[in-house]
Design an enzyme around this catalytic site. Structure first.
Site, PDB file in Angstrom:
ATOM      1  N   SER A   7      73.281 -57.277  62.671  1.00 23.98           N
ATOM      2  CA  SER A   7      74.101 -57.642  63.821  1.00 23.98           C
ATOM      3  C   SER A   7      74.150 -56.506  64.841  1.00 23.98           C
ATOM      4  CB  SER A   7      75.516 -58.012  63.369  1.00 23.98           C
ATOM      5  OG  SER A   7      76.360 -58.268  64.464  1.00 23.98           O
ATOM      6  N   ASP A  19      70.999 -49.332  50.471  1.00 28.14           N
ATOM      7  CA  ASP A  19      71.975 -50.385  50.732  1.00 28.14           C
ATOM      8  C   ASP A  19      71.514 -51.737  50.192  1.00 28.14           C
ATOM      9  OD1 ASP A  19      73.475 -48.480  51.920  1.00 28.14           O
ATOM     10  OD2 ASP A  19      73.213 -49.182  53.975  1.00 28.14           O
ATOM     11  N   GLY A  20      70.198 -51.985  50.240  1.00 26.56           N
ATOM     12  CA  GLY A  20      69.674 -53.226  49.687  1.00 26.56           C
ATOM     13  C   GLY A  20      69.937 -53.351  48.204  1.00 26.56           C
ATOM     14  N   GLU A  47      75.538 -60.586  55.779  1.00 24.18           N
ATOM     15  CA  GLU A  47      75.481 -61.624  56.793  1.00 24.18           C
ATOM     16  C   GLU A  47      74.768 -62.871  56.307  1.00 24.18           C
ATOM     17  OE1 GLU A  47      71.988 -59.486  56.595  1.00 24.18           O
ATOM     18  OE2 GLU A  47      73.422 -58.537  57.956  1.00 24.18           O
TER      19      GLU A  47
END
Length: 293
Positions: free
Chosen positions: A192, A74-75, A149
């Protein structure tokens, strides 16, 4: 079809994945454009030998690119988004990392999913991004948007910081905490979530404000409309605090004002019918797992 490729090299785990992708695209006469640093690694590791055109910055990608393949976790997709920006080029993630929540294509199914890509039997998921401006010191932030985020947190102290928070100019709260996360629906399954925030499905037009270790039991995560302008003013015992946009970290002076709002553009993620968001929730986050089901 013209495909851009960006990736991370994870030694032996990644080698067969990368080879399968290149073999497939070359067999199907797909024109490839490879990120410059990634291609250097592939040459060094002797994974590929053929000469390819390259790109080094977002300025090198134009409307001729049909899709960008991100090879990694995902990074890697978050870094791929910094190349795509507002170009509208769709991103497809091939998971060569660990969990791979955004990277939908698993190594066991690469060829079948790439066939779907060639046949254009996929959907597009529009992902909200956040932009950030800093005043009055106008700290220079090269890439001022985030897909997951924007986070403010303490820097060189174990003491809490105070984050005065305003929504469309109205005071919401002064958070006494280790930090505060402003998350998009895409980022709601990341940092989150680990701090107690809710999951939003990608199409929800909302943002999540999640405090990090708040010193107040009534400070709970809050979902707000995504067209809200958020202003933050941070103070603490040290001269600076940290602001991260996804994984990119900057030091900001105390009492600077941060303005966070939705960007006018989105990132377009490729959605494959066999790998929906809800299926990913069940399979990778074990959502609602129960021995009775």
């Amino acid at each position: 079809m013209k495909v851009a490729i960006f990736g991370q090299y994870y030694q032996n785990d990644t080698r067969p994945i990368i080879k399968d992708i290149f073999v497939f695209f070359n067999k199907n006469n797909v024109e490839l454009v490879i990120e410059e640093q990634f291609l250097k690694i592939l040459y060094k590791e002797e994974i590929v030998a053929k000469q390819y055109n390259t790109f080094a910055t977002y300025k090198d990608l134009d409307a001729s690119i049909d899709i960008l393949i991100s090879i990694g976790g995902d990074g890697t997709i978050l870094r791929a988004a910094t190349f795509v920006r507002d170009s509208g080029i769709p991103i497809l993630g091939v998971n060569a990392g660990r969990l791979g929540f955004l990277a939908k294509v698993q190594k066991e199914n690469i060829e079948s999913f790439l066939e779907i890509l060639l046949e254009k039997k996929f959907a597009i998921s529009e992902r909200t991004l956040l932009s950030m401006e800093c005043s009055p010191n106008n700290t220079e932030i090269e890439i001022n948007f985030a897909m997951n985020e924007v986070t403010v947190s303490r820097k060189d102290t174990t003491s809490m910081i105070t984050i005065d928070t305003y929504l469309n100019g109205e005071h919401l709260n002064s958070y006494w905490a280790d930090g505060l996360i402003i998350s998009t629906p895409t980022g709601s399954t990341g940092y989150s979530l680990s701090c107690g925030g809710p999951i939003l499905t990608p199409e929800v037009k909302g943002l999540v404000i999640t405090p990090i270790a708040p010193h107040n039991l009534s400070a709970r995560p809050l979902v707000i409309p995504d067209d809200t302008e958020i202003k933050l003013k941070v103070s603490g015992r040290e001269d600076q605090y940290l602001v991260s946009l996804d994984s990119r970290i900057n030091s900001i002076n105390n009492n600077s004002e941060l303005i966070i709002k939705k960007t006018p553009f989105t990132i377009r993620m490729v959605e494959i019918p066999e790998e929906t968001f809800l299926k990913t929730l069940r399979n990778k986050l074990l959502w609602g797992e129960d021995k009775r089901n």
